[in-house]
Design an enzyme around this catalytic site. Structure first.
Site, PDB file in Angstrom:
ATOM      1  CG  PHE A  11       5.350   0.626 -10.719  1.00 45.44           C
ATOM      2  CD1 PHE A  11       4.264   0.528 -11.587  1.00 45.44           C
ATOM      3  CD2 PHE A  11       5.474  -0.311  -9.697  1.00 45.44           C
ATOM      4  CE1 PHE A  11       3.325  -0.489 -11.421  1.00 45.44           C
ATOM      5  CE2 PHE A  11       4.552  -1.319  -9.538  1.00 45.44           C
ATOM      6  CZ  PHE A  11       3.466  -1.404 -10.393  1.00 45.44           C
ATOM      7  CG  LEU A  76       4.825   6.013  -2.656  1.00 47.31           C
ATOM      8  CD1 LEU A  76       3.936   7.053  -1.993  1.00 47.31           C
ATOM      9  CD2 LEU A  76       4.136   5.471  -3.888  1.00 47.31           C
ATOM     10  CB  THR A  95      18.294   6.666  -1.775  1.00 50.88           C
ATOM     11  OG1 THR A  95      19.351   6.863  -2.696  1.00 50.88           O
ATOM     12  CG2 THR A  95      17.014   7.259  -2.309  1.00 50.88           C
ATOM     13  CE1 TYR A 149      14.343  -1.136  -0.786  1.00 48.39           C
ATOM     14  CE2 TYR A 149      13.533  -3.381  -0.539  1.00 48.39           C
ATOM     15  CZ  TYR A 149      13.314  -2.052  -0.881  1.00 48.39           C
ATOM     16  OH  TYR A 149      12.062  -1.656  -1.287  1.00 48.39           O
ATOM     17  CE  LYS A 153      11.296   1.165   1.786  1.00 44.07           C
ATOM     18  NZ  LYS A 153      11.016   2.469   1.117  1.00 44.07           N
TER      19      LYS A 153
END
Ligand code: UDP
Length: 333
Positions: A11, A76, A95, A149, A153
């Site tokens: 996106f 990104l 990931t 998550y 990050k």
């Protein structure tokens, strides 16, 4: 310049590719199409300045090859969306942590300037609103999947900062706050595309919890403009920046505005968090960025108001559904 965008079919990544190509840059998008979609970049396919590599971000050889020929790297690629994070916690962590390690290693090898996109999730459940880049990060317990998550990050940020401290590798980190706009899908949980699609079908809007939690929504075009400017700012290297807006809205009020702007007959349905995301779920009550740092750095001033964002999304989804009548309704001031 030759620019690599990891997650280029996603996106935000696809809007970034559009903007870079429009400015005359040569862009190589790297995407494994796990959440990226071909339709996001269909308009760029065949453009002489655009190329696409379909590969996993964990593929070291391929990432190294792409990065070697680049002047800039926008990183990104990531797992995205609360639903996906909760449903695929292993893939999420692998990931994010492994993928970023591969990208950073390749960028370090060739000393390529890299911009790493992080998230406002890293602030966790901090109650010190607005969130400033220097604040402590308040992450919940590890048996609650959502925090995996935030933690992954945050680890990406630590890694990027470690490269900066270790070798002055040119790296800039941005924390994105609830970025929204055309091409965002509701499939992974994001609230605004879900509400807009529900409103266009006259279905109930699913407000999780009591709807009193607040967010600030930023148009993807404002975000992309900020990323491009920050990348070119030498003093931004080794720095972290919030990117978002200050226009705070409760989720209940958001639902009401979507219904009104879409001219929809939808009602609002309150859904307990447990039903939406399972028993171990924890939401954050308020999320508002402190934007003073990015304002000082690049004179950042988002152009889109929340109503304009909602209208833009109604138009996009109406067009997708072939609903010309609803689009006309939405574009009325
Ligand atoms: N949300 C909601 N209904 C939905 C999807 C999300 O009420 O159908 C809520 C969600 O619980 C959160 C807010 O909207 O409080 C923003 O959710 P999103 O997943 O878009 O972003 P984030 O939670 O990362 O801020």
């Amino acid at each position: 310049m030759r620019i690599v965008v990891t997650g280029g079919a996603g996106f935000i990544g696809s809007h970034l590719c559009d903007a870079l190509v429009a400015s005359g840059h040569s862009v190589l998008a790297l995407d494994d199409f796990s959440t990226g979609r071909h339709e996001n970049i269909a308009q760029l396919e065949g453009h002489p300045l655009f190329s696409l590599v379909s590969a996993d971000i964990g593929d070291e050889g391929m990432v190294r090859e792409c990065v070697a020929g680049a002047d800039r790297v926008f990183h990104l690629a990531s797992a995205v969306g609360v639903r996906l994070i909760v449903e695929q916690p292993v893939r999420t962590i692998e990931t994010i942590v492994h993928g970023t390690a591969v990208v950073m290693k390749a960028c370090a090898r060739y000393r390529k300037p890299v911009l790493v996109t992080s998230t406002s999730e890293v602030y966790g459940k901090s109650a010190k609103v607005p969130f400033s880049e220097d604040d402590d990060l308040v992450i919940g317990p590890s048996y609650r999947r959502r925090w995996g998550y935030a933690c992954s990050k945050a680890l990406d940020e630590f890694l990027a900062m470690a490269y900066w401290h270790h070798s002055r590798m040119p790296v800039t980190i941005v924390r994105l706050f609830n970025t929204v706009g055309p091409r965002q899908t509701g499939q992974y949980g994001m609230v605004l595309p879900r509400f807009v699609q529900q409103a266009l079908k006259d279905e109930p809007l699913t407000v999780y919890g009591d709807g009193s939690q607040t967010r600030c929504f930023c148009h993807v075009k404002d975000v992309v403009g900020a990323l491009i400017k920050l990348m070119e700012l030498p003093s931004a290297r080794g720095q972290i920046f919030n990117v978002g807006t200050r226009e705070e809205v409760s989720i209940r009020e958001l639902a009401e505005r979507v219904i009104q702007l879409a001219g929809s007959r939808s009602t609002i349905k309150l859904v307990p968090f447990e039903e939406a995301y399972g028993a171990d779920f924890e939401d954050m009550q308020r999320r508002v960025p402190d934007l003073s740092k990015i304002e000082r750095a690049i004179g950042y001033a988002p152009r889109y108001t929340l109503d304009e964002i909602i209208r833009d999304m109604i138009e996009y989804y109406s067009a997708k559904r072939g609903g010309a009548a609803a689009a006309a309704r939405a574009s009325r001031p």
